[in-house]
Design an enzyme around this catalytic site. Structure first.
Site, PDB file in Angstrom:
ATOM      1  N   TYR A  53       0.672  -1.235   0.023  1.00 33.49           N
ATOM      2  CA  TYR A  53       0.087   0.011   0.130  1.00 33.49           C
ATOM      3  C   TYR A  53       0.891   1.335   0.218  1.00 33.49           C
ATOM      4  CZ  TYR A  53      -3.698  -3.187   0.305  1.00 33.49           C
ATOM      5  OH  TYR A  53      -4.534  -3.966   0.023  1.00 33.49           O
ATOM      6  N   VAL A  90      -9.795   3.186  -4.580  1.00 34.90           N
ATOM      7  CA  VAL A  90      -9.182   3.734  -3.235  1.00 34.90           C
ATOM      8  C   VAL A  90      -8.137   4.880  -3.780  1.00 34.90           C
ATOM      9  CG1 VAL A  90      -9.239   1.699  -2.023  1.00 34.90           C
ATOM     10  CG2 VAL A  90      -7.314   2.302  -3.311  1.00 34.90           C
ATOM     11  N   HIS A 108     -14.315   0.962  -0.952  1.00 35.42           N
ATOM     12  CA  HIS A 108     -13.227   0.023  -0.256  1.00 35.42           C
ATOM     13  C   HIS A 108     -11.998   0.808   0.376  1.00 35.42           C
ATOM     14  CE1 HIS A 108     -14.526  -3.080  -3.457  1.00 35.42           C
ATOM     15  NE2 HIS A 108     -15.383  -3.038  -2.522  1.00 35.42           N
ATOM     16  N   CYS A 119      -8.156   2.438  18.145  1.00 35.61           N
ATOM     17  CA  CYS A 119      -9.013   3.294  18.211  1.00 35.61           C
ATOM     18  C   CYS A 119      -9.956   3.492  17.057  1.00 35.61           C
ATOM     19  CB  CYS A 119      -8.341   4.671  18.871  1.00 35.61           C
ATOM     20  SG  CYS A 119      -7.371   5.636  18.043  1.00 35.61           S
ATOM     21  N   CYS A 141      -3.297   7.280  20.433  1.00 39.58           N
ATOM     22  CA  CYS A 141      -3.421   5.966  21.460  1.00 39.58           C
ATOM     23  C   CYS A 141      -2.087   5.126  21.242  1.00 39.58           C
ATOM     24  CB  CYS A 141      -4.587   5.195  21.267  1.00 39.58           C
ATOM     25  SG  CYS A 141      -4.497   4.085  19.944  1.00 39.58           S
ATOM     26  N   THR A 177     -15.757  -1.699 -14.003  1.00 39.46           N
ATOM     27  CA  THR A 177     -15.461  -2.825 -13.065  1.00 39.46           C
ATOM     28  C   THR A 177     -15.995  -4.237 -13.537  1.00 39.46           C
ATOM     29  OG1 THR A 177     -16.395  -3.398 -11.003  1.00 39.46           O
ATOM     30  CG2 THR A 177     -17.823  -2.247 -11.879  1.00 39.46           C
ATOM     31  N   GLU A 206     -23.704  -9.880 -16.832  1.00 40.64           N
ATOM     32  CA  GLU A 206     -24.827 -10.415 -17.719  1.00 40.64           C
ATOM     33  C   GLU A 206     -25.392  -9.071 -18.567  1.00 40.64           C
ATOM     34  OE1 GLU A 206     -25.835 -13.244 -19.168  1.00 40.64           O
ATOM     35  OE2 GLU A 206     -26.517 -11.470 -20.514  1.00 40.64           O
TER      36      GLU A 206
HETATM   37  N1  APR Z   1     -12.500   1.925 -19.674  1.00 40.70           N
HETATM   38  C1  APR Z   1     -13.234   1.375 -19.045  1.00 40.70           C
HETATM   39  N2  APR Z   1     -13.333   0.068 -18.572  1.00 40.70           N
HETATM   40  C2  APR Z   1     -11.953  -0.515 -18.286  1.00 40.70           C
HETATM   41  C3  APR Z   1     -10.823   0.297 -18.858  1.00 40.70           C
HETATM   42  C4  APR Z   1     -11.136   1.452 -19.444  1.00 40.70           C
HETATM   43  N3  APR Z   1      -9.880   2.232 -19.993  1.00 40.70           N
HETATM   44  N4  APR Z   1      -9.725  -0.404 -18.529  1.00 40.70           N
HETATM   45  C5  APR Z   1     -10.254  -1.559 -17.962  1.00 40.70           C
HETATM   46  N5  APR Z   1     -11.619  -1.364 -17.971  1.00 40.70           N
HETATM   47  C6  APR Z   1     -12.471  -2.397 -17.237  1.00 40.70           C
HETATM   48  C7  APR Z   1     -12.165  -3.860 -17.588  1.00 40.70           C
HETATM   49  O1  APR Z   1     -12.669  -4.286 -18.698  1.00 40.70           O
HETATM   50  C8  APR Z   1     -12.617  -4.491 -16.156  1.00 40.70           C
HETATM   51  O2  APR Z   1     -13.915  -5.081 -16.563  1.00 40.70           O
HETATM   52  O3  APR Z   1     -12.467  -2.197 -15.818  1.00 40.70           O
HETATM   53  C9  APR Z   1     -12.674  -3.482 -15.245  1.00 40.70           C
HETATM   54  C10 APR Z   1     -11.542  -3.724 -14.235  1.00 40.70           C
HETATM   55  O4  APR Z   1     -11.910  -4.974 -13.369  1.00 40.70           O
HETATM   56  P1  APR Z   1     -11.172  -5.325 -12.226  1.00 40.70           P
HETATM   57  O5  APR Z   1      -9.537  -5.245 -12.521  1.00 40.70           O
HETATM   58  O6  APR Z   1     -11.526  -6.386 -11.511  1.00 40.70           O
HETATM   59  O7  APR Z   1     -11.478  -3.959 -11.053  1.00 40.70           O
HETATM   60  P2  APR Z   1     -12.474  -3.681  -9.948  1.00 40.70           P
HETATM   61  O8  APR Z   1     -13.877  -4.434 -10.863  1.00 40.70           O
HETATM   62  O9  APR Z   1     -12.597  -2.228  -9.701  1.00 40.70           O
HETATM   63  O10 APR Z   1     -12.296  -4.531  -8.825  1.00 40.70           O
HETATM   64  C11 APR Z   1     -13.149  -4.590  -7.779  1.00 40.70           C
HETATM   65  O11 APR Z   1     -11.750  -5.795  -6.396  1.00 40.70           O
HETATM   66  O12 APR Z   1      -9.774  -6.416  -5.786  1.00 40.70           O
HETATM   67  C12 APR Z   1     -10.764  -5.717  -5.363  1.00 40.70           C
HETATM   68  O13 APR Z   1     -10.975  -4.070  -4.051  1.00 40.70           O
HETATM   69  C13 APR Z   1     -10.570  -4.495  -5.285  1.00 40.70           C
HETATM   70  O14 APR Z   1     -12.124  -2.649  -5.779  1.00 40.70           O
HETATM   71  C14 APR Z   1     -11.669  -3.768  -6.294  1.00 40.70           C
HETATM   72  C15 APR Z   1     -12.543  -4.689  -6.494  1.00 40.70           C
END
Ligand code: APR
Length: 234
Positions: A53, A90, A108, A119, A141, A177, A206
């Site tokens: 981190y 984050v 997250h 604390c 603390c 995501t 989906e």
């Molecule tokens: N524009 C749009 N989407 C994108 C881009 C981009 N330039 N680059 C990548 N992606 C998409 C990918 O297609 C994928 O679906 O972003 C997504 C990234 O997925 P992950 O790497 O799994 O990230 P995330 O979904 O944020 O992970 C969720 O998992 O590990 C934990 O806490 C961590 O918050 C995180 C959580």
């Protein structure tokens, strides 16, 4: 609660040069989740976890928000409480793009913060290494600090806010995501309208459940998404 929820993940920050987690070459290709992001990481692998981190926090100093962050910040400024900006990220790129810290929900945790293991006080440390802030001990603390990040298997209190906002949102927008952690299918299924923007299909999502799907970079999709929002709130 908000009429529109924008839920983002690591893909939103990818074009700012921050690694995603599950794309090839992503963070979970380089590090073992169970070592650095697990409920017992601070007990079992304290040094490696702090180092992981510290590196990600230090890297933030030199990363800038991209166009997608900036458009979302402008939308939030224009529409206020009609839009909930909720992110799994984050990083501080929304804040660097001008978002008030109280206007974005970090589900997250937040890399520029440390939290006392006893604390639970939270300290903003910017880009410092943990041991450069009070020798890594709580100024209040004297207990050990830790990254203010939600590890797998730990409580994620802000998910309550996500549930509240999605319970009556009318437009659900997902940007960047994989859906591996937050089940977006069920939210899209029960929301009037929904938009998905990822680079490519994800096994956990989906896409037929979404009203509109953009498989392209967030910076390319964000103007169309903003138009949808403008029309929806007109
Ligand atoms: N524009 C749009 N989407 C994108 C881009 C981009 N330039 N680059 C990548 N992606 C998409 C990918 O297609 C994928 O679906 O972003 C997504 C990234 O997925 P992950 O790497 O799994 O990230 P995330 O979904 O944020 O992970 C969720 O998992 O590990 C934990 O806490 C961590 O918050 C995180 C959580």
């Amino acid at each position: 609660m908000a009429k529109i929820v924008i839920l983002s993940g690591a893909g939103l920050s990818a074009e700012s040069g921050l690694s995603t987690f599950r794309d090839s070459g992503g963070l979970w290709d380089q590090y073992d989740i169970s070592v650095v992001c697990n409920y017992d990481s601070m007990q079992k692998n304290e040094e490696l976890t702090i180092e992981f981190y510290d590196k990600r926090r230090a890297e933030l100093e030199f990363k800038e928000p991209n166009y997608a962050h900036k458009v979302i910040v402008e939308l939030k400024k224009e529409y206020g409480s009609d839009i909930a900006v909720i992110t799994q990220n984050v990083d501080n790129l929304f804040e660097k793009a001008g978002m008030n810290s109280e206007d974005v929900i970090h589900l997250h945790g937040f890399l520029p913060e440390l939290r006392c293991q006893d604390c639970e006080r939270v300290y903003t440390v910017g880009y410092k290494k943990q041991n450069e802030f009070g020798d890594g001990l709580c100024p209040e603390c004297s207990a050990k600090l830790r990254p203010n990040i939600v590890f797998f298997g730990e409580p994620a209190p802000k998910y309550e806010l996500l549930s509240e906002h999605i319970s009556d949102c009318e437009l659900f927008i997902v940007i960047g995501t994989s859906g591996e952690v937050i089940g977006v299918n069920s939210i899209a299924q029960f929301t009037d309208r929904s938009i998905l923007n990822n680079l490519e299909p994800s096994g956990a999502i989906e896409d037929s459940l979404f009203t509109k799907v953009f498989y392209t970079k967030a910076t390319d999709a964000i103007d169309e998404i903003a138009n949808e929002i403008d029309e929806f709130l007109a």
